[in-house]
Design a protein around this motif. Structure first.
Motif, PDB file in Angstrom:
ATOM      1  N   SER A 166       0.806  -1.289   0.014  1.00 50.69           N
ATOM      2  CA  SER A 166       0.095   0.189   0.013  1.00 50.69           C
ATOM      3  C   SER A 166       0.856   1.323   0.044  1.00 50.69           C
ATOM      4  O   SER A 166       0.589   2.286  -0.644  1.00 50.69           O
ATOM      5  CB  SER A 166      -0.982  -0.098   1.115  1.00 50.69           C
ATOM      6  N   GLY A 167       2.078   1.136   0.880  1.00 52.48           N
ATOM      7  CA  GLY A 167       3.057   2.340   0.661  1.00 52.48           C
ATOM      8  C   GLY A 167       3.390   2.674  -0.546  1.00 52.48           C
ATOM      9  O   GLY A 167       3.690   3.725  -1.100  1.00 52.48           O
ATOM     10  N   ILE A 168       3.924   1.631  -1.095  1.00 53.50           N
ATOM     11  CA  ILE A 168       4.673   1.593  -2.459  1.00 53.50           C
ATOM     12  C   ILE A 168       3.699   2.241  -3.550  1.00 53.50           C
ATOM     13  O   ILE A 168       4.091   2.726  -4.361  1.00 53.50           O
ATOM     14  CB  ILE A 168       5.265   0.161  -2.910  1.00 53.50           C
ATOM     15  N   GLY A 169       2.223   1.766  -3.576  1.00 54.49           N
ATOM     16  CA  GLY A 169       1.460   2.427  -4.445  1.00 54.49           C
ATOM     17  C   GLY A 169       0.538   3.229  -4.074  1.00 54.49           C
ATOM     18  O   GLY A 169      -0.445   3.292  -4.891  1.00 54.49           O
ATOM     19  N   ALA A 170       0.887   3.984  -3.176  1.00 54.59           N
ATOM     20  CA  ALA A 170       0.301   4.992  -2.625  1.00 54.59           C
ATOM     21  C   ALA A 170      -0.152   6.111  -3.567  1.00 54.59           C
ATOM     22  O   ALA A 170       0.792   6.312  -4.407  1.00 54.59           O
ATOM     23  CB  ALA A 170       0.848   5.750  -1.393  1.00 54.59           C
ATOM     24  N   PHE A 171      -1.515   6.460  -3.571  1.00 53.52           N
ATOM     25  CA  PHE A 171      -1.837   7.569  -4.811  1.00 53.52           C
ATOM     26  C   PHE A 171      -2.971   8.821  -4.479  1.00 53.52           C
ATOM     27  O   PHE A 171      -2.755   9.788  -4.537  1.00 53.52           O
ATOM     28  CB  PHE A 171      -2.379   6.828  -6.063  1.00 53.52           C
ATOM     29  N   VAL A 172      -4.113   8.056  -3.917  1.00 49.55           N
ATOM     30  CA  VAL A 172      -5.153   8.933  -3.789  1.00 49.55           C
ATOM     31  C   VAL A 172      -4.912  10.029  -2.851  1.00 49.55           C
ATOM     32  O   VAL A 172      -5.292  11.180  -3.488  1.00 49.55           O
ATOM     33  CB  VAL A 172      -6.251   8.027  -3.322  1.00 49.55           C
TER      34      VAL A 172
END
Length: 292
Positions: free
Chosen positions: A224-230
């Motif tokens: 989740s940290g690597i792919g954080a976006f919103v």
């Protein structure tokens, strides 16, 4: 039962629909992304084969280093807050002597069901450098420290990560609480009878037996940290400048703002590769501890 499980034809027929859906929904898009990453393509015109040029350009892109660093910081905040604090709260709520356990469990999970947009707007107001609650609290406590939380080159990524950690801590708490409750009470009681204090018994008995739960929670937090976006998109639009970019935000920028889909696909491949590598490492670390 063994007769049915040994019938490979029947098993294949039952599994085939699920495998087809899985392939169409997940495997095919991943393969297409890898394929498109070797092309120069704007999403509309005919793709032109570019070989490894997208990857060569990507590994010389300063945004890659920024995104990887921000992803690491984001993941670390999630681990500390969601797993660290979530474990302590799970142990407290699992204790029958804790008053108001039902209320606490509900309160911890409420932020999870809220809209991400609502939560981000709430924290934007709290982070406001002039009228925000955070800086106001420092003033009330006679602490001279003030911060532009969402524009600081050092503090902004931590502030944004904390919003994600706060909102979804209840999800991790639910997993950790279920892990605590799955351990037989006899183990804990035996440890206390042998002279262990409550928290010492948790440290030597409860936590080691939650290895599989922790493994799953770590995978969720890190990926989740690597792919954080919103949160980046809503709270700062990746800025100021590009200081709050992550790999997912790079994909968004190059694909939808610059129409460079081939390059965005290359970033996607790197994101998936890092996430898979992190998952493998976590599995290896926890499995090694289990067999030690």
């Amino acid at each position: 039962m063994n007769k049915y499980l040994g019938n490979k034809t029947a098993l294949t027929l039952f599994l085939l629909p699920a495998l087809l859906i899985y392939s169409v929904v997940l495997i095919y898009p991943v393969l297409q992304t890898v394929f498109r990453s070797f092309y120069d393509w704007d999403g509309l015109s005919t793709p032109e084969f570019a070989g490894l040029s997208n990857y060569i350009e990507l590994f010389h892109d300063p945004l890659l280093i920024t995104s990887l660093k921000n992803g690491g910081i984001f993941a670390l905040v999630l681990i500390v807050f969601q797993i660290g604090l979530g474990t302590i709260l799970a142990l407290i709520c699992a204790d029958p002597r804790t008053r108001g356990r039902k209320f606490l469990k509900t309160a911890y999970f409420i932020p999870v069901v809220l809209s991400v947009t609502v939560v981000c707007q709430l924290w934007i107001a709290m982070y406001d450098p002039t009228n925000g609650l955070i800086n106001r609290l420092f003033t009330l406590l006679n602490i001279s420290y003030q911060q532009n939380w969402l524009t600081s080159p050092t503090a902004s990524i931590i502030a944004i990560a904390f919003v994600n950690a706060w909102q979804f801590m209840g999800y991790q708490f639910a997993l950790l609480y279920a892990g605590v409750k799955s351990i037989p009470e006899d183990y804990f009681e035996a440890a206390t009878i042998d002279g262990c204090s409550k928290w010492k018994a948790h440290f030597y008995v409860t936590l080691p037996l939650m290895r599989e739960t922790f493994k799953f929670c770590f995978i969720i937090a890190i990926t989740s940290g690597i792919g954080a976006f919103v949160q980046m998109l809503i709270m700062t639009s990746g800025g100021p400048g590009t200081i709050n970019y992550t790999l997912t935000y790079m994909i968004y920028r190059y694909a939808f703002m610059e129409s460079n889909y081939g390059y965005a696909c290359a970033v996607s491949v790197v994101l998936v590769t890092i996430s898979l590598l992190a998952t493998v490492i976590i599995n290896k670390v926890f499995d090694r501890g289990q067999h030690a």
